[in-house]
Design a protein around this motif. Structure first.
Motif: not given
Length: 460
Positions: A340-345, A454-460, A367-368, A325-335
């Motif tokens: 996020f740059a188009k090419k990442v490391n 939960k709030a992160l998910r709602n806003r994401g 990532m997905q 859940a932490f990984l999903e929300e973190t990368f969803a927010i970044l996207k």
């Protein structure tokens, strides 16, 4: 009830409450601000006492009878309501199951009071309460209202036990907690053709609620400071109170904004409309018809995350669901925020007391794919140092050249590096019962609980 009798009863009850207030203050000087924050008002609709954050409402007959029977019952009820206010329980009802939330708040407050040894509060703890405490403490490290609520809602406790706990922990009336909610529903029914009036009522109610929250937040923070200042002298009876206050009053972060700390400035090929001079553009178009004097800049400075490290504590204390859940929300927010740059490391490093896995992600597709097949590795003890050693090796080998920062997700204790690394580090704790994990002074500390996720998910 005649007006004269009413006034006499009111005077008697106010004397009772005032005496209770003084007794509590003499026993616990750190309660000075909360105790002075509530007025008194007679109200025949409550079965004993109640509060809305501004007043204590009392039913004179029952208050007098309780006081005659045992004044400790009044003292405990008074402090019980104060606790609801300093933890802001009455302002958190909108998205809750009302009955379970009321019970959870009562359990959280009474658990504190039942541990206190002050003569003004001391009473025998019933077997039913002992049973509840034993069960809950085997499941929840700290009995704050949110943690108790989540457990009671999980379905592990039967309806018969819920009803028994409601009777065992009943102290005050919560009718004024839901009064605002009921008033709002009533106004919605009556004001279908008056949307402006309804909007204003909603706005006024929201302002009033925010005012109450801010009032008790300040009182709670001041009380926490007093407790921490004199913590060596307060004894064990107030340790649980201080622990819960640290949970409730800990600093909240906007996780979206926080992640931007790890971005670096770079130029991208795109129009920079912020640096565009409309005056010269307009003048050129007027003068030449179709030729602006200045074209927009083709390059723009933007904040982008190109290299990033996420370390995951895979010791036995971290669950796979929480990590995912932490990984999903973190990368969803970044996207979603185009950070996020188009090419990442991106290196996702799983570690308990040694490195278990280092997965390199270079695109959103990778990532997905990683999240879809995520599996936690490890389950040993916790040692944070191997991750830092591993990243230093990657930097020396040239695999990481623009690393701005690292997130280290954990919910337990570990051994920290002695020296600060050359990049920013944030330890992210996910726990509803979080108190105050010790992290090095050079590291950032972020805490996410179930509500924030939960709030992160709602806003994401």
């Amino acid at each position: 009830m005649g007006s004269k009798v009413r006034e006499q009863l009111k005077d008697i009850c106010m004397q009772i409450l005032s005496a209770s207030k003084n007794e509590l203050y003499l026993a616990m000087r750190f309660l000075d601000i909360p105790l002075s924050s509530l007025g008194y008002e007679l109200n025949m609709s409550t079965f004993f006492v109640a509060t809305d954050g501004d007043m204590i409402y009392f039913q004179p007959r029952f208050l007098i009878e309780k006081y005659k029977y045992d004044r400790v019952l009044v003292n405990r009820a008074y402090l019980h309501m104060i606790m609801h206010c300093i933890f802001r329980h009455l302002y958190q009802t909108d998205d809750k199951d009302e009955e379970i939330w009321n019970l959870s708040c009562d359990i959280a407050v009474e658990a504190i009071l039942d541990e206190m040894e002050y003569g003004a509060l001391k009473q025998l703890v019933s077997e039913r309460r002992k049973e509840a405490y034993e069960l809950l403490r085997s499941k929840i490290p700290v009995l704050n209202a949110e943690s108790v609520y989540q457990y009671l809602k999980s379905g592990e406790v039967g309806i018969s036990d819920i009803l028994a706990y409601q009777a065992a922990f009943l102290v005050d009336d919560h009718c004024f907690w839901r009064a605002k909610k009921k008033d709002k529903e009533k106004e919605q029914d009556q004001s279908q053709n008056d949307s402006k009036g309804q909007d204003q009522n909603d706005k006024d109610r929201e302002q009033q609620m925010q005012k109450g929250i801010e009032k008790w937040k300040k009182a709670s923070e001041k009380m926490q400071t007093n407790l921490e200042t004199f913590s060596k002298n307060i004894g064990t009876e107030s340790k649980s109170l201080l622990e819960q206050m640290q949970i409730e009053n800990r600093e909240k972060y906007d996780y979206r904004s926080f992640l931007k700390k790890f971005a670096v400035v770079k130029e991208e090929m795109q129009c920079d409309m912020d640096a565009f001079d409309y005056a010269f553009y307009h003048y050129g178009m007027e003068l030449y018809g179709n030729m602006p004097l200045l074209e927009e800049l083709e390059y723009k400075e933007v904040n982008r995350i190109e290299e990033f490290a996420v370390a995951i504590d895979t010791s036995g204390s971290c669950s796979s669901d929480l990590v995912k859940a932490f990984l999903e929300e973190t990368f969803a927010i970044l996207k979603s925020t185009e950070t996020f740059a188009k090419k990442v490391n991106v290196h996702i490093i799983q570690c308990d007391n040694q490195i278990q896995e280092d997965t390199v992600i270079t695109s959103e597709e990778e990532m997905q794919k990683y999240l879809d097949g995520f599996e936690i590795k490890g389950r040993g003890g916790t040692d944070f140092r191997p991750v830092f050693t591993h990243i230093n090796e990657l930097m020396e080998d040239g695999e990481l050249t623009k690393l701005k920062g690292m997130l280290y997700f954990t919910d337990g204790f570990g051994v920290y590096p002695a020296k600060r690394p050359s990049y920013d580090v944030a330890f992210v704790f996910f726990k509803d019962d979080y108190t105050d994990e010790e992290v090095p002074v050079w590291a950032m500390k972020v805490v996410l609980d179930s509500n924030e996720l939960k709030a992160l998910r709602n806003r994401g």
